[in-house]
Design a protein around this motif. Structure first.
Motif, short mmCIF file in Angstrom:
data_model
loop_
_atom_site.label_atom_id
_atom_site.label_comp_id
_atom_site.label_asym_id
_atom_site.label_seq_id
_atom_site.Cartn_x
_atom_site.Cartn_y
_atom_site.Cartn_z
N HIS A 240 0.94 -1.08 0.07
CA HIS A 240 -0.11 -0.20 0.02
C HIS A 240 0.86 1.32 0.04
O HIS A 240 1.87 1.25 0.79
CB HIS A 240 -0.85 0.24 1.32
CG HIS A 240 -2.19 -1.00 1.38
ND1 HIS A 240 -3.30 -0.23 0.96
CD2 HIS A 240 -2.31 -2.20 1.21
CE1 HIS A 240 -4.12 -1.36 0.85
NE2 HIS A 240 -3.58 -2.30 1.17
N MET A 241 0.53 2.20 -0.79
CA MET A 241 1.05 3.44 -0.75
C MET A 241 0.36 4.45 0.52
O MET A 241 -1.01 4.47 0.35
CB MET A 241 0.82 4.30 -2.02
CG MET A 241 1.39 3.31 -3.35
SD MET A 241 3.03 2.83 -3.09
CE MET A 241 2.95 1.14 -2.83
N PRO A 242 0.90 5.02 1.13
CA PRO A 242 0.40 6.15 1.91
C PRO A 242 -0.31 7.29 1.34
O PRO A 242 -0.06 7.55 0.18
CB PRO A 242 1.43 6.70 2.80
CG PRO A 242 2.75 6.59 2.04
CD PRO A 242 2.55 5.36 1.23
N LEU A 243 -1.37 7.60 1.93
CA LEU A 243 -2.34 8.84 1.43
C LEU A 243 -1.92 9.95 2.22
O LEU A 243 -2.32 9.74 3.53
CB LEU A 243 -3.66 8.52 1.49
CG LEU A 243 -4.83 9.05 0.65
CD1 LEU A 243 -4.38 8.70 -0.92
CD2 LEU A 243 -6.06 8.84 0.87
N ILE A 244 -1.64 10.98 1.91
CA ILE A 244 -1.12 12.16 2.88
C ILE A 244 -1.77 13.35 2.44
O ILE A 244 -1.85 13.99 1.15
CB ILE A 244 0.45 12.43 2.40
CG1 ILE A 244 1.29 11.37 2.59
CG2 ILE A 244 1.02 13.63 3.08
CD1 ILE A 244 2.47 11.01 1.59
N ILE A 245 -2.56 13.88 3.56
CA ILE A 245 -3.38 14.90 3.26
C ILE A 245 -3.12 16.10 4.22
O ILE A 245 -2.86 15.89 5.40
CB ILE A 245 -4.80 14.69 3.74
CG1 ILE A 245 -5.35 13.34 2.77
CG2 ILE A 245 -5.88 15.78 3.49
CD1 ILE A 245 -5.32 11.98 3.66
N ASP A 246 -2.62 17.28 3.46
CA ASP A 246 -1.93 18.39 4.40
C ASP A 246 -3.08 19.58 4.24
O ASP A 246 -3.83 19.63 3.18
CB ASP A 246 -0.58 18.66 3.85
CG ASP A 246 -0.04 19.42 4.62
OD1 ASP A 246 -0.26 19.70 5.81
OD2 ASP A 246 1.43 19.72 4.31
N HIS A 247 -2.85 20.55 5.00
CA HIS A 247 -3.56 21.74 5.15
C HIS A 247 -4.90 21.42 5.42
O HIS A 247 -5.95 22.32 4.69
CB HIS A 247 -3.13 22.49 4.01
CG HIS A 247 -1.87 23.00 4.11
ND1 HIS A 247 -1.10 23.87 5.01
CD2 HIS A 247 -0.95 22.74 3.27
CE1 HIS A 247 -0.04 24.12 4.83
NE2 HIS A 247 0.38 23.41 3.72
N LEU A 248 -5.33 20.23 6.06
CA LEU A 248 -6.89 20.08 6.12
C LEU A 248 -7.53 20.79 7.55
O LEU A 248 -6.83 20.95 8.47
CB LEU A 248 -7.02 18.66 6.36
CG LEU A 248 -8.15 17.83 6.29
CD1 LEU A 248 -9.28 18.02 5.06
CD2 LEU A 248 -8.16 16.49 6.75
N GLY A 249 -8.82 21.23 7.26
CA GLY A 249 -9.15 22.01 8.38
C GLY A 249 -9.27 23.29 8.27
O GLY A 249 -9.95 24.00 8.96
#
Length: 236
Positions: A227-236
């Motif tokens: 699996h590849m990581p899923l990276i979410i930034d500047h959320l919120g």
């Protein structure tokens, strides 16, 4: 705020440096071993809380918080949906995060994989009136919708949409479910078996003009997980 989900394909105690280099605030792991399995020299540094749920001490769901964020299991968590775990997150942002690892059900096929998520989103729907994130290894994709009469991937997407909860990948990439360009899994590490099975859904108002989503690259991650990581930034 940076949130990452990654199915680490077990033995996280030997792999954590790669994902911590990405500096998550919240880290959601699938196939992660229980904290008691770690030798002193293998302990993950710098976290605030490490929540773990599982039947097999070598292979469960781990949720870690860092920096200004703190987590605890929500009081309404039920074993019926064991691997869909509501987490109360406090800190710079406050919201409910559902850590997800969709699993097979050996007794009722309808409750396997996305069937679990379908049941859980109905059970926990009262949470969706406030800021919510649903993130993890869903083991589902719209390309398999025809295998279920109801409660398939697209049904879950439509149900969440009623609460203005959107897939960040599909919103930002402007791609349709079932037609994703970037795989999150290469089954058994075989490049000829790519799938998009990992997701982050969030309340629409948490997705801003600064929000980004990145899928880890095959070259960088395939040696340590399929699996590849899923990276979410500047959320919120």
């Amino acid at each position: 705020m940076k949130v990452i989900t990654w199915n680490c394909n077990m033995a996280f105690r030997k792999k954590w440096k790669a994902i911590l280099d990405l500096q998550p605030d919240i880290l959601v792991l699938q196939e992660c071993e229980k904290e008691s399995k770690y030798r002193p020299e293998e302990i993950v540094p710098g976290y605030n809380q490490f929540i773990w749920i599982g039947d097999n001490p070598n292979k469960g769901v781990g949720i870690l918080s860092f920096n200004d964020y703190h987590i605890q299991i929500s009081k309404n968590y039920v074993q019926t949906f064991k691997y869909i775990i509501p987490i109360a997150v406090t800190g710079a942002k406050q919201f409910t995060l559902f850590a997800i690892w969709a699993m097979p059900n050996t007794t009722k096929r309808a409750k396997s994989y996305v069937g679990q998520i379908w049941g859980a989103v109905h059970y926990y729907k009262s949470y969706f009136k406030s800021n919510t994130i649903l993130i993890g290894d869903w083991n589902s994709n719209a390309r398999w919708d025809n295998e279920r009469r109801s409660g398939n991937h697209s049904d879950v997407v439509a149900f969440l949409n009623k609460y203005r909860i959107k897939s960040i990948y599909h919103t930002l990439k402007e791609e349709q479910h079932g037609k994703e360009a970037e795989p999150t899994l290469y089954l058994l590490k075989k490049t000829e078996k790519p799938f998009h099975l990992d997701y982050c859904f969030a309340s629409e108002n948490m997705i801003t003009s600064k929000t980004t989503i990145t899928v880890g690259t095959l070259k960088e991650w395939i040696k340590i997980s399929d699996h590849m990581p899923l990276i979410i930034d500047h959320l919120g």
